[in-house]
Design an enzyme around this catalytic site. Structure first.
Site, mmCIF file in Angstrom:
data_model
loop_
_atom_site.group_PDB
_atom_site.id
_atom_site.type_symbol
_atom_site.label_atom_id
_atom_site.label_comp_id
_atom_site.label_asym_id
_atom_site.label_seq_id
_atom_site.Cartn_x
_atom_site.Cartn_y
_atom_site.Cartn_z
ATOM 1 C CB THR A 78 -31.770 10.673 23.429
ATOM 2 O OG1 THR A 78 -32.097 10.646 22.029
ATOM 3 C CG2 THR A 78 -30.320 11.041 23.591
ATOM 4 C CB SER A 79 -35.895 6.615 22.614
ATOM 5 O OG SER A 79 -37.267 6.304 22.660
#
Ligand SMILES: *Cc1c(COP(=O)(O)O)cnc(C)c1O
Length: 333
Positions: A78-79
């Protein structure tokens, strides 16, 4: 005299700068104490904006200077950092490989991960965050054998080059402060991999000595962040032959506001995100800014930040992760 000069550092101007700095009038009125302003780094411009955009102006310029042709970086599925790196690399004509580890907030194809895929980012998936560094190094070695020039960017773009993005941000705030005729007493921002705060502390030392920098930890231990910040500042000082005279008092990190951990929603975070959305029409992400806002509200309410002060909050972006929190924010119709 040091050689450090913001004007001459190699840089790719891909951000929309300066980002707006505006009062949060209704939140100020609601709390009834210190005056609150927001620095809108969610509007830096590339891939839904965010603080990594600023760091990448300097990191990618350094990569090009070193004749690199492929960027490798790391983060969770999800960076925010990985999306921004993939998008900034794309617009600089550089290939990009993302080493992504499993995320605590699931692996639904949404938010940043969905955007990574629109970019056709080259994703190399690993199980845990501990596997990322060795995976990046192995990929770099293979690329070298193929005659490529890989450039590794560490977690969050946090090193002495990425941090320059936030030295520039403080310089910008100094100019906006003069234009608005407001002296900021405090600058409050979320802190994770330490690059942003290393930059804001250096920036304070150079351009805004009277503004106190307060980092709100979003899940990491304070001691670890402090030692990272010290390392980045010391590398920066070595590179530029500077002595900033930073002391322990300059590094303020509060760790009371992340609840059960990184990315884990808390009731306070949910309330803070909804409050700011409803009062200001501004969406804060649940992982970073939602939790930093819990801290800001608490400090103002308890008058740890005195009522006669001007406080600036950094909105550091992260918007796309909101869509992973449908269980917390959504209601069945
Ligand atoms: C990465 C990130 C931060 C934290 O910045 P660091 O330099 O890693 O401390 C804060 N907010 C958002 C939205 C981020 O993506």
């Amino acid at each position: 005299m040091s050689k450090f000069d913001l004007e001459t550092i190699p840089r790719i101007n891909h951000c929309l700068l300066p980002t707006p700095l505006v009062p949060m009038e209704r939140l100020t009125e609601h709390l009834g104490k210190a005056r609150i302003f927001v620095k809108r780094d969610d509007l830096t411009g590339v891939a839904f904006g965010g603080n990594k955009n600023r760091k990448l102006e300097f990191l990618l310029a350094d990569a090009l200077l070193k004749s690199s042709d492929v960027i490798i970086t790391e983060g969770a599925l999800t960076s925010n950092h990985c999306l921004q790196t993939a998008a900034c690399a794309a617009r600089s004509g550089l290939d990009c490989i993302l080493v992504l580890s499993d995320s605590s907030i699931g692996e639904k194809i949404t938010g940043n991960l969905l955007l990574d895929q629109i970019l056709d980012a080259n994703i190399h998936r690993v199980k845990s965050s501990e596997d990322r560094k060795s995976a990046m190094e192995a990929i770099a070695e293979d690329l070298l054998k193929e005659g490529k020039q890989p450039y590794i960017i560490p977690t969050g773009g946090s090193n002495e080059i990425g941090a320059i993005g936030y030295i520039l941000c403080i310089n910008e705030i100094g100019i906006q402060s003069t234009t608005l005729n407001v002296a900021f007493d405090y600058f409050v921002h979320p802190t994770g991999s330490a690059g942003t705060q290393a930059g804001t502390i250096i920036g304070k030392k150079l351009y805004y000595p009277d503004m106190e920098i307060i980092g709100i930890s979003v899940g990491d231990g304070k001691q670890g962040i402090i030692s990272e910040i010290k390392k980045i500042i010391s590398n920066f000082e070595k590179n530029w032959e500077l002595n900033l005279g930073t002391t322990n008092e300059d590094i303020i990190i509060l760790e009371d506001y992340f609840g059960e951990g990184y990315g884990v929603p808390s009731k306070e975070m949910i309330d803070a995100v909804k409050l700011v959305a409803k009062l200001e029409g501004i969406f804060l992400d649940p992982i970073y800014n939602g939790k930093a806002m819990v801290g800001l509200i608490d400090l103002i309410t308890r008058e740890e930040i005195p009522s006669d002060s001007n406080v600036l909050f950094l909105h550091s972006g992260g918007g796309p992760t909101i869509f992973s929190y449908d269980k917390e924010f959504g209601k069945k119709l």
